[in-house]
Design a protein around this motif. Sequence first.
Motif, PDB file in Angstrom:
ATOM      1  N   ALA A  34       0.852  -1.193   0.000  1.00  0.00           N
ATOM      2  CA  ALA A  34       0.000   0.000   0.000  1.00  0.00           C
ATOM      3  C   ALA A  34       0.882   1.234   0.000  1.00  0.00           C
ATOM      4  CB  ALA A  34      -0.912   0.009   1.226  1.00  0.00           C
ATOM      5  N   GLU A  35       0.280   2.366  -0.406  1.00  0.00           N
ATOM      6  CA  GLU A  35       0.936   3.659  -0.250  1.00  0.00           C
ATOM      7  C   GLU A  35       0.189   4.397   0.851  1.00  0.00           C
ATOM      8  OE1 GLU A  35      -1.600   3.309  -2.245  1.00  0.00           O
ATOM      9  OE2 GLU A  35      -2.767   5.057  -1.624  1.00  0.00           O
ATOM     10  N   THR A  36       0.833   5.356   1.473  1.00  0.00           N
ATOM     11  CA  THR A  36       0.075   6.152   2.424  1.00  0.00           C
ATOM     12  C   THR A  36       0.614   7.566   2.482  1.00  0.00           C
ATOM     13  OG1 THR A  36      -0.975   6.053   4.612  1.00  0.00           O
ATOM     14  CG2 THR A  36       1.404   5.669   4.537  1.00  0.00           C
ATOM     15  N   GLY A  37      -0.285   8.512   2.773  1.00  0.00           N
ATOM     16  CA  GLY A  37       0.120   9.910   2.920  1.00  0.00           C
ATOM     17  C   GLY A  37       0.132  10.264   4.396  1.00  0.00           C
ATOM     18  N   ALA A  38      -1.071  10.462   4.944  1.00  0.00           N
ATOM     19  CA  ALA A  38      -1.184  10.776   6.369  1.00  0.00           C
ATOM     20  C   ALA A  38      -0.877   9.560   7.237  1.00  0.00           C
ATOM     21  CB  ALA A  38      -2.590  11.281   6.675  1.00  0.00           C
ATOM     22  N   GLY A  39      -0.881   8.404   6.647  1.00  0.00           N
ATOM     23  CA  GLY A  39      -0.633   7.191   7.409  1.00  0.00           C
ATOM     24  C   GLY A  39      -1.907   6.471   7.799  1.00  0.00           C
ATOM     25  N   GLN A  40      -3.077   7.112   7.603  1.00  0.00           N
ATOM     26  CA  GLN A  40      -4.335   6.456   7.980  1.00  0.00           C
ATOM     27  C   GLN A  40      -4.599   5.226   7.119  1.00  0.00           C
ATOM     28  OE1 GLN A  40      -4.732   8.238  11.145  1.00  0.00           O
ATOM     29  NE2 GLN A  40      -6.534   7.054  10.611  1.00  0.00           N
ATOM     30  N   HIS A  41      -4.341   5.357   5.817  1.00  0.00           N
ATOM     31  CA  HIS A  41      -4.539   4.206   4.950  1.00  0.00           C
ATOM     32  C   HIS A  41      -3.496   3.128   5.243  1.00  0.00           C
ATOM     33  CE1 HIS A  41      -5.466   1.659   1.626  1.00  0.00           C
ATOM     34  NE2 HIS A  41      -4.284   1.832   1.079  1.00  0.00           N
ATOM     35  N   GLY A  42      -2.279   3.552   5.552  1.00  0.00           N
ATOM     36  CA  GLY A  42      -1.235   2.591   5.907  1.00  0.00           C
ATOM     37  C   GLY A  42      -1.594   1.833   7.177  1.00  0.00           C
ATOM     38  N   VAL A  43      -2.106   2.551   8.163  1.00  0.00           N
ATOM     39  CA  VAL A  43      -2.498   1.906   9.418  1.00  0.00           C
ATOM     40  C   VAL A  43      -3.659   0.937   9.166  1.00  0.00           C
ATOM     41  CG1 VAL A  43      -3.602   2.312  11.665  1.00  0.00           C
ATOM     42  CG2 VAL A  43      -1.653   3.715  10.958  1.00  0.00           C
ATOM     43  N   ALA A  44      -4.635   1.377   8.377  1.00  0.00           N
ATOM     44  CA  ALA A  44      -5.783   0.506   8.101  1.00  0.00           C
ATOM     45  C   ALA A  44      -5.337  -0.747   7.343  1.00  0.00           C
ATOM     46  CB  ALA A  44      -6.841   1.266   7.301  1.00  0.00           C
ATOM     47  N   THR A  45      -4.407  -0.571   6.403  1.00  0.00           N
ATOM     48  CA  THR A  45      -3.902  -1.726   5.646  1.00  0.00           C
ATOM     49  C   THR A  45      -3.111  -2.662   6.556  1.00  0.00           C
ATOM     50  OG1 THR A  45      -3.782  -0.365   3.659  1.00  0.00           O
ATOM     51  CG2 THR A  45      -2.577  -2.425   3.616  1.00  0.00           C
TER      52      THR A  45
ATOM     53  N   ASP B 166       6.945  -1.561  -6.999  1.00  0.00           N
ATOM     54  CA  ASP B 166       6.967  -2.826  -6.257  1.00  0.00           C
ATOM     55  C   ASP B 166       6.015  -3.824  -6.920  1.00  0.00           C
ATOM     56  OD1 ASP B 166       5.943  -4.846  -4.416  1.00  0.00           O
ATOM     57  OD2 ASP B 166       7.031  -3.831  -2.817  1.00  0.00           O
ATOM     58  N   TRP B 167       4.822  -3.351  -7.270  1.00  0.00           N
ATOM     59  CA  TRP B 167       3.795  -4.238  -7.828  1.00  0.00           C
ATOM     60  C   TRP B 167       4.262  -4.850  -9.144  1.00  0.00           C
ATOM     61  CZ3 TRP B 167      -1.905  -2.945  -9.479  1.00  0.00           C
ATOM     62  CH2 TRP B 167      -2.728  -4.034  -9.167  1.00  0.00           C
ATOM     63  N   VAL B 168       4.881  -4.030 -10.001  1.00  0.00           N
ATOM     64  CA  VAL B 168       5.385  -4.511 -11.291  1.00  0.00           C
ATOM     65  C   VAL B 168       6.391  -5.646 -11.075  1.00  0.00           C
ATOM     66  CG1 VAL B 168       6.830  -3.880 -13.262  1.00  0.00           C
ATOM     67  CG2 VAL B 168       4.982  -2.381 -12.562  1.00  0.00           C
ATOM     68  N   ALA B 169       7.183  -5.520  -9.996  1.00  0.00           N
ATOM     69  CA  ALA B 169       8.223  -6.525  -9.750  1.00  0.00           C
ATOM     70  C   ALA B 169       7.676  -7.766  -9.054  1.00  0.00           C
ATOM     71  CB  ALA B 169       9.340  -5.898  -8.914  1.00  0.00           C
ATOM     72  N   ASN B 170       6.470  -7.673  -8.509  1.00  0.00           N
ATOM     73  CA  ASN B 170       5.940  -8.790  -7.707  1.00  0.00           C
ATOM     74  C   ASN B 170       4.503  -9.142  -8.073  1.00  0.00           C
ATOM     75  OD1 ASN B 170       8.222  -9.090  -5.632  1.00  0.00           O
ATOM     76  ND2 ASN B 170       7.768  -6.916  -5.563  1.00  0.00           N
ATOM     77  N   VAL B 171       4.191  -9.005  -9.376  1.00  0.00           N
ATOM     78  CA  VAL B 171       2.804  -9.193  -9.808  1.00  0.00           C
ATOM     79  C   VAL B 171       2.218 -10.541  -9.418  1.00  0.00           C
ATOM     80  CG1 VAL B 171       2.502  -7.614 -11.734  1.00  0.00           C
ATOM     81  CG2 VAL B 171       3.782  -9.707 -12.080  1.00  0.00           C
ATOM     82  N   GLU B 172       3.073 -11.563  -9.316  1.00  0.00           N
ATOM     83  CA  GLU B 172       2.514 -12.897  -9.169  1.00  0.00           C
ATOM     84  C   GLU B 172       1.836 -13.138  -7.823  1.00  0.00           C
ATOM     85  OE1 GLU B 172       5.932 -14.872 -10.550  1.00  0.00           O
ATOM     86  OE2 GLU B 172       5.291 -14.593 -12.625  1.00  0.00           O
ATOM     87  N   ASP B 173       2.446 -12.619  -6.738  1.00  0.00           N
ATOM     88  CA  ASP B 173       1.872 -12.944  -5.425  1.00  0.00           C
ATOM     89  C   ASP B 173       1.288 -11.748  -4.694  1.00  0.00           C
ATOM     90  OD1 ASP B 173       4.207 -11.611  -4.868  1.00  0.00           O
ATOM     91  OD2 ASP B 173       4.759 -12.887  -3.166  1.00  0.00           O
ATOM     92  N   THR B 174       1.406 -10.550  -5.283  1.00  0.00           N
ATOM     93  CA  THR B 174       1.103  -9.342  -4.520  1.00  0.00           C
ATOM     94  C   THR B 174      -0.188  -8.667  -4.959  1.00  0.00           C
ATOM     95  OG1 THR B 174       3.444  -8.976  -4.099  1.00  0.00           O
ATOM     96  CG2 THR B 174       2.009  -7.054  -3.910  1.00  0.00           C
ATOM     97  N   TYR B 175      -0.927  -8.167  -3.968  1.00  0.00           N
ATOM     98  CA  TYR B 175      -2.110  -7.341  -4.226  1.00  0.00           C
ATOM     99  C   TYR B 175      -1.813  -5.940  -3.694  1.00  0.00           C
ATOM    100  CZ  TYR B 175      -6.820  -5.502  -4.385  1.00  0.00           C
ATOM    101  OH  TYR B 175      -7.911  -4.711  -4.664  1.00  0.00           O
ATOM    102  N   TYR B 176      -2.148  -4.935  -4.497  1.00  0.00           N
ATOM    103  CA  TYR B 176      -1.913  -3.543  -4.109  1.00  0.00           C
ATOM    104  C   TYR B 176      -3.227  -2.948  -3.613  1.00  0.00           C
ATOM    105  CZ  TYR B 176      -0.566   1.426  -4.795  1.00  0.00           C
ATOM    106  OH  TYR B 176      -0.313   2.765  -4.631  1.00  0.00           O
ATOM    107  N   ILE B 177      -3.296  -2.640  -2.320  1.00  0.00           N
ATOM    108  CA  ILE B 177      -4.485  -1.987  -1.750  1.00  0.00           C
ATOM    109  C   ILE B 177      -4.314  -0.475  -1.920  1.00  0.00           C
ATOM    110  CG2 ILE B 177      -5.891  -1.566   0.310  1.00  0.00           C
ATOM    111  CD1 ILE B 177      -5.353  -4.292   1.306  1.00  0.00           C
TER     112      ILE B 177
END
Lengths: 270, 403
Positions: free
Chosen positions: B117-128, B185-196
Amino acid sequence: MSRPTARIAARFAALAAEGRAGLVTYVMAGDPDAARAQAILDGLPAAGADIIELGLPFSDPMADGPAVQAAALRSLKAGGSTRKALAQLAAFRKTDQTTPVVLMGYFNPIYIYGPERFCRDAAAAGADGLIVVDLPPEEDAELRPFAQAAGLDLVRLATPTTDDKRLPTVLSGASGFLYYVAVLGVTGTRSAAADQVATAVARIRRSTTLPIAVGFGIKDAPGAAAIARHADACVVGSALVALSDKPTSLHGLVRDLAAAVRGARTKQIA
Amino acid sequence: MNQINSFRAGPDESGHFGLFGGRYVSETLMPLILEVERAYMAARKDPAFQKELDYYLAHYVGRPSPLWFAERLTKILGGAKIYLKRDELNHTGAHKINSCMGQILLAQRMGKRRIIAETGAGQHGVATATVCALFGLPCTVYMGATDIARQAPNVFRMKLLGAEVKPVTSGTATLKDAMNEALRDWVANVEDTYYIIGTVAGPHPYPMMVRDFQSVIGKEAREQFLAAEGKLPDKLVACIGGGSNAMGLFHPFLDDRDVSMDAVEAAGLGLESGKHAASLQGGRPGVLHGNRTFLLMDEDGQIDEAHSISAGLDYPGIGPEHSWLHDIKRVKYVAATDDEAIEGFKLLSRTEGILPALEPAHAVAHVARIAPALPKDYTIVMNLCGRGDKDIFTIGERLGVKL
């Protein structure tokens, strides 16, 4: 002067006649500054580049690794822009009318320039093709007609995730050559595995007669030689832009790469 | 749009809201984006998926969130009647978890074993990080180095939840660069990774999917308001960076023509200063992070640095559906400065006993600006999308509060 697309076709025909793969060199326009970028570009054919990819600087290059990101930022910091990249190419064409040049970048600066005007100006500056990294076939209808009208090849990318089901989408409307991205990842990080590339290239060849250039993950002469045994051309970028502050060293690496690529298939036979 | 009379029918099959949206990603990601779309469209139609999501929203997130009549605030402003949708009371303290919960259930369905995940304020990072801990999946969060410094409490929270927080120093070291890095990161790990993805941006289907998951806010608010007042509200107000909380509140009301909607962009030091994050009011259409939308950029199409005191609004773009709603004028986009947001923060803290996050403090500022001149029977629902605990040090420093 010949039509622009003729340069790409002529170069691949000549390479096929010589029985060897070509060397595609990627450098960033305006990196590290206008003067040195011009010297770098102008010296590439003599150093052994068969085809040139000229990077258009963008602030947010999502598909690129640290080396190309840094090159883009250096270019922008030194005043680089899309317009100046075309001027750099036009100046190059005063010294070289035969080496194909493909402009490679991201869609936003082209969209802001105006796709139609961009294609016209790029062709007038001496470009032969375009690679727009973040413009998949699904979205390229707003660029393709203008590229075609200006005689520019819109080079498509195939990757390890482009399976047989998707390949026809990528190939439909592709021209010039096909750019095979050898690794999962951004530019200049992982190393391309020659055996996997060989399998992929063989698979793609069953569906197209376009020449196949392979890039992402080719860092040095041995790596280039390994890929050159299977592909019609191999692309080196990150390793070159990392040397942009020393144009003579950059040209030195191009000479090494060119020697490796030229010797790749004869060595294999021996 | 297939239903000409609806504002809620978008996007079209190729992921466009009018001119905006789309799928501007590299070829490596294209098959994966199409796979996410297929998986989401199947999940969306599957009652079992919705049932599972509802279970977690009710028993883990704590939904429905209350709709609070802010009586003292209403009295002090002396005009319109103000309700607050209390999404700051969700587990983890913001609306972000609504979408994280939906997306991690989708990731599970797709068999993905690693989350980024990406995060700005960190709220999305914390939720993820929270949902990853709950489901036992490894989690990597990309966060701009500038934001790590100004949102330290959330960085600690993510680390305590077991996430790896990767500082991003490229570009401007804020939210847009964190998103670039997550895409790499996602481009390098497409097989097992989900980007929230944390907001209603990115390539199709993300803007639609995140909107759908966040729409629980507006659906609840609609029912709760009808129960409380026996009618629909006159106006909805929400702050907007990427725009997920605003989209979540607005979307279920878009076809209620009598409900007006104001979204509040971050004006930073002022729209005329050039140092702001108001993409719709200070930008123009361009292509970034997988979609076409309004962006802050220079004449060459190079993306500009955004500026806001709030890390969560500090983004030079906005979700494509907002660009469309702006174009067709269904939603009015306004702005509040850093200073106005600070005043909004103080006002809500002292009248209602609620510390708002700096992001919704922009919405409070707008409500405080318009409410006094409106009649007493005029009703406003404001989305209080996050709590201010993460911002107390930034605000304390700014106000010179001595401990």
